[in-house]
Scaffold this motif. Structure first.
Motif, PDB file in Angstrom:
ATOM      1  N   GLN A  19       0.835  -1.206   0.000  1.00  0.00           N
ATOM      2  CA  GLN A  19       0.000   0.000   0.000  1.00  0.00           C
ATOM      3  C   GLN A  19       0.866   1.252   0.000  1.00  0.00           C
ATOM      4  N   ARG A  20       1.873   1.299   0.873  1.00  0.00           N
ATOM      5  CA  ARG A  20       2.702   2.505   0.932  1.00  0.00           C
ATOM      6  C   ARG A  20       3.638   2.601  -0.265  1.00  0.00           C
ATOM      7  N   ASP A  43       2.893   1.631  -3.261  1.00  0.00           N
ATOM      8  CA  ASP A  43       2.021   2.148  -4.315  1.00  0.00           C
ATOM      9  C   ASP A  43       1.788   3.650  -4.130  1.00  0.00           C
ATOM     10  N   ALA A  44       1.586   4.078  -2.877  1.00  0.00           N
ATOM     11  CA  ALA A  44       1.391   5.503  -2.598  1.00  0.00           C
ATOM     12  C   ALA A  44       2.640   6.301  -2.972  1.00  0.00           C
ATOM     13  N   VAL A  92       2.643   6.909  -6.582  1.00  0.00           N
ATOM     14  CA  VAL A  92       1.775   8.029  -6.957  1.00  0.00           C
ATOM     15  C   VAL A  92       2.495   9.354  -6.712  1.00  0.00           C
ATOM     16  N   THR A 115      -3.022  13.970  -1.474  1.00  0.00           N
ATOM     17  CA  THR A 115      -3.756  12.740  -1.172  1.00  0.00           C
ATOM     18  C   THR A 115      -2.880  11.746  -0.423  1.00  0.00           C
ATOM     19  N   HIS A 116      -1.579  11.810  -0.653  1.00  0.00           N
ATOM     20  CA  HIS A 116      -0.654  10.855  -0.034  1.00  0.00           C
ATOM     21  C   HIS A 116       0.332  11.536   0.907  1.00  0.00           C
ATOM     22  N   ASN A 144      -2.339  10.782   5.736  1.00  0.00           N
ATOM     23  CA  ASN A 144      -2.458   9.671   4.794  1.00  0.00           C
ATOM     24  C   ASN A 144      -1.114   8.986   4.563  1.00  0.00           C
ATOM     25  N   LEU A 145      -0.052   9.727   4.678  1.00  0.00           N
ATOM     26  CA  LEU A 145       1.283   9.140   4.548  1.00  0.00           C
ATOM     27  C   LEU A 145       1.660   8.388   5.819  1.00  0.00           C
ATOM     28  N   ASP A 185       0.323   4.860   6.587  1.00  0.00           N
ATOM     29  CA  ASP A 185       0.919   3.755   5.819  1.00  0.00           C
ATOM     30  C   ASP A 185       2.193   3.218   6.474  1.00  0.00           C
TER      31      ASP A 185
END
Length: 165
Positions: free
Chosen positions: A30-31, A33-34, A37, A68-69, A73-74, A77
């Motif tokens: 998940q992180r 992938d973030a 982004v 968003t990341h 939100n960061l 993760d």
């Protein structure tokens, strides 16, 4: 750091990281992938800033993807101890959580500032590094200067908290 050097660094890091993502699972995937982004968003901004006529709407969209990341939100993760391979996270994240959180929050503020500065004319004057700036300060800066500060924030975090592969 020039926009060209930053864009080349982002391209190299995202290419190498893509292979590791295939083996990642759970929160590590998940992180990762973030982070992909974030890298893609930075590449999009770099491309716009290299253009003879940057599109403010494209810069604003990339800045929103950065937001968003960023911030909470960061940090969500990175639950404590999530060091399963192929993570590039170092244990120092949890040993200096306040600094990690401050950098994640700074990224959010700078991304907000980039969105506000997107339509400003570019400048060849490099920004002065300052730990704190207000949103109003960023709004008056050229977008390439805010972008450079974002790159410095990312680099600071990577240097302190990302394992070298």
């Amino acid at each position: 750091m020039t926009i060209f050097r930053l864009a080349a660094l982002l391209l190299l890091s995202s290419t190498l990281g893509a292979q590791a993502h295939d083996k990642a699972t759970g929160v590590v995937k998940q992180r990762m992938d973030a982070m992909g982004v974030l890298a893609d968003s930075m590449k999009a901004v770099a491309g716009q800033l290299k253009s003879p006529s940057p599109d403010p709407a494209a810069i604003q969209a990339a800045a929103q993807a950065l937001r968003t990341h960023a911030a909470g939100n960061l940090t969500k993760d990175f639950p404590e101890g999530s060091l399963a391979p192929p993570t590039e996270a170092r244990p120092e994240i949890w040993q200096d959580w306040d600094r990690f959180t401050a950098l994640a929050n700074r990224l959010d503020l700078q991304a907000q500032g980039l969105a506000l500065a997107a339509g400003n004319p570019p400048s060849n004057t490099p920004p002065k590094e300052q730990k704190s700036r207000s949103l109003e300060d960023f709004a008056t800066m050229p977008p390439n200067a805010v972008f450079t500060l974002i790159g410095q924030t990312c680099g600071t975090c990577h240097k302190a908290f990302r394992a070298k592969k």
